[in-house]
Design an enzyme around this catalytic site. Structure first.
Site, PDB file in Angstrom:
ATOM      1  N   CYS A   1       0.829  -1.207   0.000  1.00 12.98           N
ATOM      2  CA  CYS A   1       0.000   0.000   0.000  1.00 12.98           C
ATOM      3  C   CYS A   1       0.858   1.248   0.000  1.00 12.98           C
ATOM      4  O   CYS A   1       2.064   1.196   0.231  1.00 12.98           O
ATOM      5  CB  CYS A   1      -0.885   0.015   1.244  1.00 12.98           C
ATOM      6  SG  CYS A   1      -1.881  -1.465   1.394  1.00 12.98           S
TER       7      CYS A   1
ATOM      8  N   GLY B   1      -0.480   0.618  -5.024  1.00 17.41           N
ATOM      9  CA  GLY B   1      -1.778  -0.013  -4.800  1.00 17.41           C
ATOM     10  C   GLY B   1      -2.814   0.507  -5.762  1.00 17.41           C
ATOM     11  O   GLY B   1      -2.969   1.719  -5.887  1.00 17.41           O
TER      12      GLY B   1
ATOM     13  N   ASN C   1       0.580   0.832   5.802  1.00 16.58           N
ATOM     14  CA  ASN C   1       1.322   0.054   4.810  1.00 16.58           C
ATOM     15  C   ASN C   1       2.184  -0.949   5.562  1.00 16.58           C
ATOM     16  O   ASN C   1       2.939  -0.566   6.450  1.00 16.58           O
ATOM     17  CB  ASN C   1       2.201   0.981   3.964  1.00 16.58           C
ATOM     18  CG  ASN C   1       3.170   0.243   3.049  1.00 16.58           C
ATOM     19  OD1 ASN C   1       4.265   0.709   2.790  1.00 16.58           O
ATOM     20  ND2 ASN C   1       2.766  -0.902   2.547  1.00 16.58           N
ATOM     21  N   GLY C   2       2.056  -2.223   5.192  1.00 22.10           N
ATOM     22  CA  GLY C   2       2.825  -3.268   5.856  1.00 22.10           C
ATOM     23  C   GLY C   2       1.915  -4.402   6.239  1.00 22.10           C
ATOM     24  O   GLY C   2       0.811  -4.534   5.699  1.00 22.10           O
TER      25      GLY C   2
ATOM     26  N   TYR D   1      12.122  -3.977  -6.678  1.00 25.01           N
ATOM     27  CA  TYR D   1      10.945  -3.995  -7.550  1.00 25.01           C
ATOM     28  C   TYR D   1       9.889  -2.950  -7.238  1.00 25.01           C
ATOM     29  O   TYR D   1       9.319  -2.346  -8.135  1.00 25.01           O
ATOM     30  CB  TYR D   1      10.303  -5.389  -7.469  1.00 25.01           C
ATOM     31  CG  TYR D   1       8.899  -5.461  -8.028  1.00 25.01           C
ATOM     32  CD1 TYR D   1       8.687  -5.509  -9.406  1.00 25.01           C
ATOM     33  CD2 TYR D   1       7.788  -5.469  -7.184  1.00 25.01           C
ATOM     34  CE1 TYR D   1       7.400  -5.558  -9.921  1.00 25.01           C
ATOM     35  CE2 TYR D   1       6.502  -5.522  -7.702  1.00 25.01           C
ATOM     36  CZ  TYR D   1       6.317  -5.564  -9.066  1.00 25.01           C
ATOM     37  OH  TYR D   1       5.057  -5.613  -9.576  1.00 25.01           O
TER      38      TYR D   1
HETATM   39  P1  AMP Z   1       6.902 -14.199 -12.887  1.00 28.73           P
HETATM   40  O1  AMP Z   1       7.707 -14.658 -14.054  1.00 28.73           O
HETATM   41  O2  AMP Z   1       5.476 -14.657 -12.993  1.00 28.73           O
HETATM   42  O3  AMP Z   1       7.537 -14.555 -11.604  1.00 28.73           O
HETATM   43  O4  AMP Z   1       6.847 -12.616 -12.954  1.00 28.73           O
HETATM   44  C1  AMP Z   1       8.027 -11.884 -12.918  1.00 28.73           C
HETATM   45  C2  AMP Z   1       7.664 -10.446 -13.122  1.00 28.73           C
HETATM   46  O5  AMP Z   1       6.782 -10.033 -12.066  1.00 28.73           O
HETATM   47  C3  AMP Z   1       8.861  -9.545 -13.074  1.00 28.73           C
HETATM   48  O6  AMP Z   1       8.811  -8.691 -14.197  1.00 28.73           O
HETATM   49  C4  AMP Z   1       8.721  -8.757 -11.819  1.00 28.73           C
HETATM   50  O7  AMP Z   1       9.087  -7.409 -12.018  1.00 28.73           O
HETATM   51  C5  AMP Z   1       7.251  -8.830 -11.482  1.00 28.73           C
HETATM   52  N1  AMP Z   1       7.067  -8.892 -10.022  1.00 28.73           N
HETATM   53  C6  AMP Z   1       8.007  -8.976  -9.083  1.00 28.73           C
HETATM   54  N2  AMP Z   1       7.474  -8.970  -7.847  1.00 28.73           N
HETATM   55  C7  AMP Z   1       6.169  -8.869  -8.000  1.00 28.73           C
HETATM   56  C8  AMP Z   1       5.095  -8.777  -7.097  1.00 28.73           C
HETATM   57  N3  AMP Z   1       5.305  -8.820  -5.790  1.00 28.73           N
HETATM   58  N4  AMP Z   1       3.862  -8.644  -7.600  1.00 28.73           N
HETATM   59  C9  AMP Z   1       3.668  -8.622  -8.934  1.00 28.73           C
HETATM   60  N5  AMP Z   1       4.650  -8.697  -9.846  1.00 28.73           N
HETATM   61  C10 AMP Z   1       5.894  -8.825  -9.390  1.00 28.73           C
END
Ligand code: AMP
Length: 469
Positions: free
Chosen positions: A15, A41, A115-116, A255
């Site tokens: 969030c 979010g 957030n958390g 990320y």
């Molecule tokens: P996947 O191959 O399904 O593991 O997706 C990898 C992609 O998801 C990468 O481009 C990441 O930047 C992105 N990603 C990383 N962490 C998350 C997260 N917590 N929620 C959604 N997408 C993510």
């Protein structure tokens, strides 16, 4: 053979929080602040304002720009406001879970944006319910509101100290009352929270990119364990709880946070670039160029290209206008969701040895589809470099992989993942290189998702008192 892990868990808790005190158009500035924090979010947005007497609120499902308009913001009168954006959820009764939470208790109003993730929220809730408390949502954040109310929100400073003594886990919180805003952070400092100044007004925000948008000046971060009270007397602060150890979420850098933000004292863009440069020291790959999948791998790709002296190409084009209203094809078109967003440039890729820079692999399913698209575009060789180590453990502090079994690296070696992703080569950055490239004290980060060392015990979260999701 690797089977594709289960879909995302239902509740996602990432969030953004924002607060402003001492501005005649507080709600409007909160709107802009939340707009800048939208990446944190997208499920719901809410603002609560006060003119010193009357507290007004509006929250709804959707993006900040969908939830608010001029007329709604005008109704949110007052010189102070707090706001919240919440990550997308597919569960039911979701508006109930939208924040800020606002309660009226003993003649006082109190609103809270969090957030958390509170890891002992289930146990606290169980106890409170046994003593007659009635909860309105399934959110962990609501236990904080109950604890504050029980401790007596008229003596808010003591109530906050007592609440911080009871909850465990990650919390960067902004509280609004009729005549003050308050910022507080858990003793480990898992999630970011900063203080800014706009003329005579004070601002609290998850990230500095929101300060930039409203042209507020960054002053400092709220320290782990600190409580900052902002009211007619200005800003004062006290220690809400002793902080013995830092555990900043390194995944915020990798990320989650926006690259133009400064969090935990460092700029996110340059942090990501350094991770890319560190990969160039760890691996030696012969290739024609390096490319990111936009936008996640962009900054590490720049860092890698500069350090490895290899060309950077932007050989995948992103459609920036895909949103939730977009119409799905009636017949099943394979991988349509991914293809509509990202399209490889065949001209650049055909017959070439390509390095793809990715910031992280979580489940591996998105990556597989994207890698296949690069292969179909005619790449001769595909190497994937990942600018963080394998994510092998769930996060219980607020990043949205909180379920054991959904992470591809949990039970699979790098070689198995390489085969699953149909890659010629796959390299992850090592934990050591990641920490070295971060500079400073390597012990200031939470690395639980990489090494399973949870700085705050998570047994309650995983045990019988887990909140229903
Ligand atoms: P996947 O191959 O399904 O593991 O997706 C990898 C992609 O998801 C990468 O481009 C990441 O930047 C992105 N990603 C990383 N962490 C998350 C997260 N917590 N929620 C959604 N997408 C993510």
């Amino acid at each position: 053979m690797i089977s594709i892990p289960r879909p995302w868990p239902k509740i996602r808790e990432e969030c953004g929080v924002f607060g402003i005190y001492g501005h005649p158009e507080a709600a409007k500035l909160a709107y802009f602040g939340l707009y800048a924090l939208q990446h944190r979010g997208q499920e719901s947005a809410g603002i609560i304002s006060s003119d010193g007497k009357n507290v007004r609120e509006f929250k709804a499902m959707g993006l900040v720009s969908e939830v608010f308009n001029e007329a709604r913001l005008k109704e949110l009168k007052g010189h102070l406001a707090i706001g919240h954006v919440r990550y997308s959820t597919t569960g039911s009764s979701i508006l109930q879970n939208a924040q800020p939470f606002c309660i009226r208790h003993s003649g006082c109003a109190l609103a809270l944006a969090h957030n958390g993730n509170i890891v002992n929220a289930g146990a606290i809730r169980h106890e409170l319910e046994a003593r007659g408390s009635i909860f309105q949502t399934t959110m962990d954040s609501e236990v904080m509101v109950h604890l504050l109310a029980r401790a007596g929100i008229k003596g808010l400073e003591n109530a906050i100290t007592s609440m911080m003594g009871a909850v465990r886990g990650a919390y960067s919180v902004v509280i609004g009352t009729e005549d003050s805003i308050i910022g507080l952070r858990d003793p480990f400092g898992f999630r970011p929270l900063c203080i800014g100044r706009l003329g005579k007004a004070y601002v609290l925000s998850s990230e500095t990119c929101a300060l930039d948008l409203i042209q507020a000046e960054y002053i400092r971060d709220v320290a782990p364990g600190e409580v900052v009270i902002i009211d007619a007397n200005g800003l004062r602060s006290f220690k809400g709880i002793e902080s013995h150890k830092r555990a900043h979420c390194i995944f915020e850098f990798i990320y989650f946070a926006r690259p133009d933000s400064y969090i935990f004292g460092q700029n996110v863009y340059s942090f990501r670039k350094t991770l890319g440069a560190a990969l160039a020291k760890e691996v030696d790959v012969k290739a024609d160029f390096v490319m990111p999948f936009p936008d996640s791998g962009n900054y590490a790709a720049v860092g890698y290209a500069q350090a490895a002296k290899i060309p950077l190409e932007l050989a995948v084009i992103r459609n920036h206008y895909v949103d939730r209203t977009f119409i799905q094809p009636s017949q099943s078109m394979r991988d349509f969701g991914v293809r509509v967003k990202l399209n490889p440039v065949k001209e650049m890729i055909y017959g070439r040895r390509v390095i793809i820079m990715e910031d992280s692999i979580v489940r591996g399913t998105t990556s597989l589809t994207r890698i296949r698209a690069i292969r179909e575009a005619g790449a001769k060789e595909i190497t994937m470099l990942v600018s963080c180590p394998p994510i092998r453990f769930p996060c219980y502090y607020g990043i949205d992989f909180s379920t054991s079994g959904e992470l591809i690296a949990e039970n699979h070696s790098v070689e198995e993942i390489r085969r699953f992703l149909e890659l010629d080569r796959l390299h992850y950055l090592s934990i050591d290189a990641m920490l070295k490239s971060a500079g400073g004290d390597p012990n200031r980060f939470c690395l639980a998702c990489f090494n399973g060392h949870y700085p705050v015990p998570v047994d309650d979260y995983k045990g019988k008192f887990q909140l229903e999701q």
